[in-house]
Design a protein around this motif. Structure first.
Motif, PDB file in Angstrom:
ATOM      1  N   LEU A 191       0.869  -1.125   0.012  1.00 24.84           N
ATOM      2  CA  LEU A 191       0.020   0.216   0.133  1.00 24.84           C
ATOM      3  C   LEU A 191       0.828   1.384  -0.253  1.00 24.84           C
ATOM      4  N   SER A 192       0.334   2.470  -0.320  1.00 22.86           N
ATOM      5  CA  SER A 192       1.142   3.642  -0.459  1.00 22.86           C
ATOM      6  C   SER A 192       1.629   4.009   1.112  1.00 22.86           C
ATOM      7  N   PHE A 193       2.630   4.513   1.142  1.00 19.60           N
ATOM      8  CA  PHE A 193       3.114   4.983   2.389  1.00 19.60           C
ATOM      9  C   PHE A 193       2.204   5.732   3.156  1.00 19.60           C
ATOM     10  N   GLU A 194       1.476   6.647   2.649  1.00 19.89           N
ATOM     11  CA  GLU A 194       0.582   7.488   3.151  1.00 19.89           C
ATOM     12  C   GLU A 194      -0.538   6.810   3.669  1.00 19.89           C
ATOM     13  N   SER A 195      -1.051   5.645   3.112  1.00 18.51           N
ATOM     14  CA  SER A 195      -2.308   4.911   3.458  1.00 18.51           C
ATOM     15  C   SER A 195      -1.866   4.024   4.595  1.00 18.51           C
ATOM     16  N   LYS A 196      -0.691   3.694   4.572  1.00 23.18           N
ATOM     17  CA  LYS A 196      -0.163   2.760   5.715  1.00 23.18           C
ATOM     18  C   LYS A 196      -0.284   3.673   6.958  1.00 23.18           C
ATOM     19  N   PRO A 236      -4.012  -1.729  18.126  1.00 20.08           N
ATOM     20  CA  PRO A 236      -3.166  -2.807  18.179  1.00 20.08           C
ATOM     21  C   PRO A 236      -2.324  -3.147  17.111  1.00 20.08           C
ATOM     22  N   VAL A 237      -2.794  -2.641  15.812  1.00 19.33           N
ATOM     23  CA  VAL A 237      -1.922  -2.886  14.790  1.00 19.33           C
ATOM     24  C   VAL A 237      -1.286  -1.495  14.284  1.00 19.33           C
ATOM     25  N   ALA A 274      -2.100   6.055   7.557  1.00 20.95           N
ATOM     26  CA  ALA A 274      -3.343   6.476   8.229  1.00 20.95           C
ATOM     27  C   ALA A 274      -4.319   5.257   8.615  1.00 20.95           C
ATOM     28  N   LEU A 275      -3.945   3.886   7.756  1.00 26.90           N
ATOM     29  CA  LEU A 275      -4.695   3.138   8.407  1.00 26.90           C
ATOM     30  C   LEU A 275      -4.299   2.228   9.478  1.00 26.90           C
ATOM     31  N   ALA A 289     -11.300  -4.422  12.243  1.00 28.95           N
ATOM     32  CA  ALA A 289     -10.842  -3.394  11.131  1.00 28.95           C
ATOM     33  C   ALA A 289     -11.846  -3.215  10.054  1.00 28.95           C
ATOM     34  N   GLU A 290     -12.249  -1.974   9.931  1.00 26.85           N
ATOM     35  CA  GLU A 290     -13.173  -1.492   8.772  1.00 26.85           C
ATOM     36  C   GLU A 290     -12.715  -2.149   7.477  1.00 26.85           C
ATOM     37  N   GLU A 291     -11.426  -2.057   7.110  1.00 26.18           N
ATOM     38  CA  GLU A 291     -10.525  -2.371   5.989  1.00 26.18           C
ATOM     39  C   GLU A 291     -10.692  -3.834   5.914  1.00 26.18           C
TER      40      GLU A 291
END
Length: 332
Positions: free
Chosen positions: A86-91, A98-99, A93-94, A143-145
């Protein structure tokens, strides 16, 4: 097969050269099977003498017949790769709760955020990124994702397997060390276990860049599943040795807490990770004593793991490095 996306890298790790060499996994494996120096321990036929010798002389051993399904290991690694790409920005934010996501340092605060040392310029940071998974907090977390939730479920399953595996190893080491059975039960805390999935990005300057600098683990035990690329090295008898990637095996190393409990009979092995001109992925399970469990040792002042962790965090922030057990020696 995943297409390389350098936008998934943290900005300091991005390279202009997008070409990555391919390695023949089978060929690499065949070359190292007969050359591997790491002691071999069979969990299904556990020999206490062999285990004790590996812990005393090496502080690390290769575990086979561990009972963890190959399908689970491959699924876990595959899912981790999808998330890393995933993109750096997505990681950023996501991954919360606990993760958590980190990069450039293996040291984390209790909240899961990275602890950057004083010297955190790009040329000094570790060439690594990862996901930190606190197993004790996963069950109520959803997680919602969907991709992240699949990762959570795989991590939970892997954590349950590793908890059983490490319990078996700890009981054997406790017997070897003649630890009080009642007291030793409180040392190994399953709730303290966590997993880190690592990606060591491609780096064209692999001669002077390290995925992880020389260190020891603070854990009782650390259990590593690595891919076929290689790069892990351990210090033994004054020299660095490769820990070769061999299929269907796990790498177990002794951590600082186990060294203290054993009165320095067992070694918290020094190790490091060298980056390659290929990405490397690995997954490591760490287990610790309870935060308030008092470590009793003839070599060290009584301390809790909470005391130890707080001291490590202080040293990293103030000195830029981990001092570790030396802080607690009886002559200090």
């Amino acid at each position: 097969m995943y297409k390389m996306n350098y936008e998934s890298y943290p900005p300091p790790f991005r390279q202009e050269n997008n070409h990555i060499q391919n390695i023949d996994t089978d060929e690499t494996t065949n070359q190292v099977l007969d050359l591997d120096p790491i002691p071999l321990i069979d969990l299904q036929c556990l020999d206490l003498d062999q285990l004790g010798e590996a812990c005393r002389d090496w502080g690390i051993f290769r575990l086979v017949n561990h009972g963890i399904p190959d399908t689970l290991l491959s699924q876990l690694q595959d899912q981790a790769k999808k998330l890393f790409y995933l993109s750096f920005e997505s990681k950023q934010a996501l991954f919360t709760g606990p993760v958590s996501y980190f990069w450039g340092t293996p040291a984390l605060s209790p909240s899961g955020s990275a602890l950057l040392p004083l010297s955190s310029a790009p040329q000094n940071i570790n060439w690594v990124e990862g996901f930190n998974v606190r197993l004790g907090q996963l069950s109520p977390f959803q997680a919602e994702e969907p991709m992240l939730d699949s990762f959570r479920l795989l991590m939970e399953e892997y954590g349950m397997h590793l908890s059983i595996t490490v319990s078996t190893i700890f009981k054997a080491t406790a017997k070897n060390l003649n630890l009080d059975p009642q007291k030793s039960v409180s040392i190994l805390s399953k709730s303290s276990g966590f997993i880190r999935a690592y990606r060591y990005p491609f780096c064209s300057k692999d001669n002077d860049t390290w995925g992880l600098n020389v260190h020891t683990d603070s854990s009782l035990f650390s259990v590593l599943y690595q891919d076929h690329i290689g790069g892990l090295e351990v210090f033994k008898d004054g020299k660095w040795l490769d820990v070769n990637p061999i299929p269907n095996s796990l790498i177990v190393n002794i951590g600082d807490m186990m060294q203290a409990i054993s009165d320095d009979e067992y070694i918290s092995v020094r190790h490091r990770v060298k980056v390659k001109k290929q990405e490397r992925f690995s997954i490591c399970y760490f287990v610790f004593p309870d935060e308030d469990c008092v470590i009793q040792s003839s070599k060290y002042k009584p301390f809790t793991y909470g005391d130890f962790r707080a001291q490590v965090q202080h040293d990293i922030k103030s000195l830029g490095l981990k001092v570790g057990l030396e802080r607690f020696k009886v002559d200090h």
